[in-house]
Design a protein around this motif. Structure first.
Motif, PDB file in Angstrom:
ATOM      1  N   PRO A  67     -41.538 -10.483 -42.456  1.00  0.00           N
ATOM      2  CA  PRO A  67     -41.834 -11.550 -41.261  1.00  0.00           C
ATOM      3  C   PRO A  67     -41.435 -11.109 -39.921  1.00  0.00           C
ATOM      4  O   PRO A  67     -40.416 -10.197 -39.858  1.00  0.00           O
ATOM      5  CB  PRO A  67     -40.970 -12.600 -41.863  1.00  0.00           C
ATOM      6  CG  PRO A  67     -39.613 -12.037 -42.551  1.00  0.00           C
ATOM      7  CD  PRO A  67     -40.542 -10.909 -43.278  1.00  0.00           C
ATOM      8  N   ARG A  68     -41.956 -11.739 -38.998  1.00  0.00           N
ATOM      9  CA  ARG A  68     -41.356 -11.187 -37.662  1.00  0.00           C
ATOM     10  C   ARG A  68     -39.730 -11.862 -37.588  1.00  0.00           C
ATOM     11  O   ARG A  68     -39.300 -12.801 -38.255  1.00  0.00           O
ATOM     12  CB  ARG A  68     -41.998 -12.220 -36.596  1.00  0.00           C
ATOM     13  CG  ARG A  68     -43.273 -12.013 -36.346  1.00  0.00           C
ATOM     14  CD  ARG A  68     -44.045 -12.785 -35.185  1.00  0.00           C
ATOM     15  NE  ARG A  68     -45.184 -12.404 -34.664  1.00  0.00           N
ATOM     16  CZ  ARG A  68     -46.257 -13.083 -34.246  1.00  0.00           C
ATOM     17  NH1 ARG A  68     -46.148 -14.579 -34.619  1.00  0.00           N
ATOM     18  NH2 ARG A  68     -47.403 -12.699 -33.999  1.00  0.00           N
ATOM     19  N   ILE A  69     -38.984 -11.193 -36.794  1.00  0.00           N
ATOM     20  CA  ILE A  69     -37.537 -11.549 -36.579  1.00  0.00           C
ATOM     21  C   ILE A  69     -37.853 -12.769 -35.900  1.00  0.00           C
ATOM     22  O   ILE A  69     -38.652 -13.005 -34.796  1.00  0.00           O
ATOM     23  CB  ILE A  69     -36.783 -10.419 -35.896  1.00  0.00           C
ATOM     24  CG1 ILE A  69     -35.456 -10.811 -35.557  1.00  0.00           C
ATOM     25  CG2 ILE A  69     -37.491 -10.106 -34.259  1.00  0.00           C
ATOM     26  CD1 ILE A  69     -34.708 -10.445 -36.771  1.00  0.00           C
ATOM     27  N   LEU A 101     -40.227 -14.990 -29.580  1.00  0.00           N
ATOM     28  CA  LEU A 101     -41.722 -14.942 -29.744  1.00  0.00           C
ATOM     29  C   LEU A 101     -42.494 -14.073 -28.773  1.00  0.00           C
ATOM     30  O   LEU A 101     -43.506 -13.288 -28.983  1.00  0.00           O
ATOM     31  CB  LEU A 101     -42.194 -16.415 -29.760  1.00  0.00           C
ATOM     32  CG  LEU A 101     -43.674 -16.988 -29.849  1.00  0.00           C
ATOM     33  CD1 LEU A 101     -44.053 -16.400 -31.204  1.00  0.00           C
ATOM     34  CD2 LEU A 101     -43.833 -18.298 -29.771  1.00  0.00           C
ATOM     35  N   ALA A 102     -42.278 -14.335 -27.424  1.00  0.00           N
ATOM     36  CA  ALA A 102     -42.887 -13.522 -26.251  1.00  0.00           C
ATOM     37  C   ALA A 102     -42.758 -12.211 -26.575  1.00  0.00           C
ATOM     38  O   ALA A 102     -43.792 -11.050 -26.646  1.00  0.00           O
ATOM     39  CB  ALA A 102     -42.417 -14.041 -25.008  1.00  0.00           C
ATOM     40  N   GLY A 103     -41.389 -11.659 -26.982  1.00  0.00           N
ATOM     41  CA  GLY A 103     -41.159 -10.268 -27.057  1.00  0.00           C
ATOM     42  C   GLY A 103     -41.751  -9.641 -28.301  1.00  0.00           C
ATOM     43  O   GLY A 103     -42.535  -8.372 -28.174  1.00  0.00           O
ATOM     44  N   ASN A 104     -41.934 -10.468 -29.555  1.00  0.00           N
ATOM     45  CA  ASN A 104     -42.592 -10.141 -30.814  1.00  0.00           C
ATOM     46  C   ASN A 104     -44.004  -9.840 -30.147  1.00  0.00           C
ATOM     47  O   ASN A 104     -44.603  -8.799 -30.727  1.00  0.00           O
ATOM     48  CB  ASN A 104     -42.441 -11.075 -31.743  1.00  0.00           C
ATOM     49  CG  ASN A 104     -41.226 -10.998 -32.468  1.00  0.00           C
ATOM     50  OD1 ASN A 104     -40.642  -9.983 -32.778  1.00  0.00           O
ATOM     51  ND2 ASN A 104     -40.611 -12.242 -32.992  1.00  0.00           N
ATOM     52  N   ARG A 105     -44.803 -10.625 -29.732  1.00  0.00           N
ATOM     53  CA  ARG A 105     -46.231 -10.776 -29.258  1.00  0.00           C
ATOM     54  C   ARG A 105     -46.577  -9.255 -28.304  1.00  0.00           C
ATOM     55  O   ARG A 105     -47.357  -8.513 -28.507  1.00  0.00           O
ATOM     56  CB  ARG A 105     -46.564 -11.737 -28.416  1.00  0.00           C
ATOM     57  CG  ARG A 105     -46.678 -12.988 -29.322  1.00  0.00           C
ATOM     58  CD  ARG A 105     -47.540 -13.932 -28.629  1.00  0.00           C
ATOM     59  NE  ARG A 105     -47.525 -15.350 -29.804  1.00  0.00           N
ATOM     60  CZ  ARG A 105     -47.463 -16.509 -29.200  1.00  0.00           C
ATOM     61  NH1 ARG A 105     -47.082 -16.734 -27.864  1.00  0.00           N
ATOM     62  NH2 ARG A 105     -47.522 -17.455 -29.953  1.00  0.00           N
ATOM     63  N   GLU A 106     -45.475  -9.155 -27.213  1.00  0.00           N
ATOM     64  CA  GLU A 106     -45.652  -7.734 -26.775  1.00  0.00           C
ATOM     65  C   GLU A 106     -45.528  -6.555 -27.722  1.00  0.00           C
ATOM     66  O   GLU A 106     -46.224  -5.570 -27.325  1.00  0.00           O
ATOM     67  CB  GLU A 106     -44.679  -7.901 -25.517  1.00  0.00           C
ATOM     68  CG  GLU A 106     -44.745  -6.701 -24.614  1.00  0.00           C
ATOM     69  CD  GLU A 106     -43.939  -6.687 -23.435  1.00  0.00           C
ATOM     70  OE1 GLU A 106     -43.888  -5.554 -22.676  1.00  0.00           O
ATOM     71  OE2 GLU A 106     -43.122  -7.833 -23.320  1.00  0.00           O
ATOM     72  N   GLN A 109     -48.711  -5.879 -29.709  1.00  0.00           N
ATOM     73  CA  GLN A 109     -49.728  -5.677 -28.840  1.00  0.00           C
ATOM     74  C   GLN A 109     -49.534  -4.050 -28.607  1.00  0.00           C
ATOM     75  O   GLN A 109     -50.447  -3.261 -28.623  1.00  0.00           O
ATOM     76  CB  GLN A 109     -49.791  -6.380 -27.710  1.00  0.00           C
ATOM     77  CG  GLN A 109     -50.382  -7.424 -27.947  1.00  0.00           C
ATOM     78  CD  GLN A 109     -50.724  -8.371 -26.643  1.00  0.00           C
ATOM     79  OE1 GLN A 109     -50.051  -8.074 -25.503  1.00  0.00           O
ATOM     80  NE2 GLN A 109     -51.159  -9.582 -26.702  1.00  0.00           N
ATOM     81  N   ARG A 110     -48.238  -3.400 -28.166  1.00  0.00           N
ATOM     82  CA  ARG A 110     -48.119  -2.291 -27.941  1.00  0.00           C
ATOM     83  C   ARG A 110     -47.895  -1.128 -29.147  1.00  0.00           C
ATOM     84  O   ARG A 110     -48.540  -0.250 -29.063  1.00  0.00           O
ATOM     85  CB  ARG A 110     -46.629  -2.136 -27.166  1.00  0.00           C
ATOM     86  CG  ARG A 110     -45.989  -0.807 -26.729  1.00  0.00           C
ATOM     87  CD  ARG A 110     -45.111  -0.701 -25.550  1.00  0.00           C
ATOM     88  NE  ARG A 110     -44.400   0.300 -25.283  1.00  0.00           N
ATOM     89  CZ  ARG A 110     -45.014   1.712 -25.249  1.00  0.00           C
ATOM     90  NH1 ARG A 110     -46.164   1.882 -24.862  1.00  0.00           N
ATOM     91  NH2 ARG A 110     -44.482   2.653 -25.112  1.00  0.00           N
ATOM     92  N   PHE A 111     -47.277  -1.786 -30.081  1.00  0.00           N
ATOM     93  CA  PHE A 111     -47.070  -0.693 -31.319  1.00  0.00           C
ATOM     94  C   PHE A 111     -48.039  -1.217 -32.515  1.00  0.00           C
ATOM     95  O   PHE A 111     -47.954  -0.182 -33.519  1.00  0.00           O
ATOM     96  CB  PHE A 111     -45.785  -0.748 -31.649  1.00  0.00           C
ATOM     97  CG  PHE A 111     -44.845  -0.172 -30.500  1.00  0.00           C
ATOM     98  CD1 PHE A 111     -44.893   1.209 -30.160  1.00  0.00           C
ATOM     99  CD2 PHE A 111     -43.716  -0.997 -29.887  1.00  0.00           C
ATOM    100  CE1 PHE A 111     -43.866   1.548 -29.123  1.00  0.00           C
ATOM    101  CE2 PHE A 111     -43.057  -0.515 -28.960  1.00  0.00           C
ATOM    102  CZ  PHE A 111     -43.066   0.867 -28.696  1.00  0.00           C
ATOM    103  N   GLY A 112     -48.471  -2.280 -32.611  1.00  0.00           N
ATOM    104  CA  GLY A 112     -49.626  -2.487 -33.859  1.00  0.00           C
ATOM    105  C   GLY A 112     -48.557  -3.045 -35.047  1.00  0.00           C
ATOM    106  O   GLY A 112     -49.201  -2.671 -36.108  1.00  0.00           O
ATOM    107  N   LEU A 131     -34.967  -5.339 -28.382  1.00  0.00           N
ATOM    108  CA  LEU A 131     -36.212  -5.713 -28.365  1.00  0.00           C
ATOM    109  C   LEU A 131     -36.960  -5.183 -27.237  1.00  0.00           C
ATOM    110  O   LEU A 131     -37.744  -4.198 -27.051  1.00  0.00           O
ATOM    111  CB  LEU A 131     -36.905  -6.955 -28.621  1.00  0.00           C
ATOM    112  CG  LEU A 131     -38.195  -7.431 -28.394  1.00  0.00           C
ATOM    113  CD1 LEU A 131     -39.174  -6.470 -29.348  1.00  0.00           C
ATOM    114  CD2 LEU A 131     -38.351  -8.848 -28.955  1.00  0.00           C
ATOM    115  N   ASP A 132     -36.188  -5.543 -25.974  1.00  0.00           N
ATOM    116  CA  ASP A 132     -36.686  -5.302 -24.513  1.00  0.00           C
ATOM    117  C   ASP A 132     -36.362  -3.690 -24.399  1.00  0.00           C
ATOM    118  O   ASP A 132     -37.242  -3.114 -23.811  1.00  0.00           O
ATOM    119  CB  ASP A 132     -35.695  -5.941 -23.641  1.00  0.00           C
ATOM    120  CG  ASP A 132     -36.278  -5.703 -22.295  1.00  0.00           C
ATOM    121  OD1 ASP A 132     -37.219  -5.692 -22.001  1.00  0.00           O
ATOM    122  OD2 ASP A 132     -35.255  -5.177 -21.385  1.00  0.00           O
TER     123      ASP A 132
END
Length: 164
Positions: A67-69, A101-106, A109-112, A131-132
């Motif tokens: 799962p996502r963090i 949530l925003a960081g997970n989405r970014e 998108q960046r790393f797949g 994450l940042d």
């Protein structure tokens, strides 16, 4: 489960027991084949050695069910239970949940792939900072960092399984 009980399991049962630690066929096979272990530290050393050669394909296999963090793992299986336990102390609130949530989405998108970090022992602020920072990695750097986090998670989970 005690180490002695783990050592005594049939190979298939031992594999089923530790697969939730990390879904990696080669790792599970190596850890099970290395039995019997004389101590928990010996088992963890063997598990660490088995993880040393992980590559991106191993990471992808392991993350297929991860799962996502910040997301609550669904289900009642061992992997979901372990994930919920590891994330329980993170201390997310509405602000950090939104940021996660925003960081997970970014990141996705960046790393797949989902962002992977050892959550145990970390606060939401620490996870968000990592994450940042990791969003600035090259794909190769990030694959290496994600594999290292996967190794840490696998070893923590294995310790929890065989020290009970």
């Amino acid at each position: 489960m005690s180490l002695a009980a783990f050592n005594a399991l049939e190979p298939q049962a031992a594999a089923e027991l530790i697969r939730p630690c990390v879904d990696s066929d080669g790792w599970v096979t190596a850890v099970v084949a290395g039995r019997p272990y004389s101590s928990v530290d010996d088992a963890l050393a063997a598990a660490e050695t088995a993880a040393a050669g992980w590559v991106e394909a191993d990471l992808d296999q392991a993350l297929a069910h991860h799962p996502r963090i910040g997301d609550r793992a669904a289900g009642t299986n061992s992997e979901a239970t372990m994930s919920r336990s590891e994330q329980a102390g993170v201390g997310l609130n509405s602000v950090t949940s939104s940021q996660m949530l925003a960081g997970n989405r970014e990141y996705e998108q960046r790393f797949g792939r989902v962002f992977l970090i050892r959550a145990a022992g970390r606060s939401a602020a620490e996870i968000l900072a990592e994450l940042d920072r990791r969003l600035g990695n090259s794909p190769d750097q990030e694959t290496g960092e994600a594999i290292e986090q996967l190794r840490q998670i696998a070893l923590l989970r294995l310790r929890g399984v065989i020290e009970q």
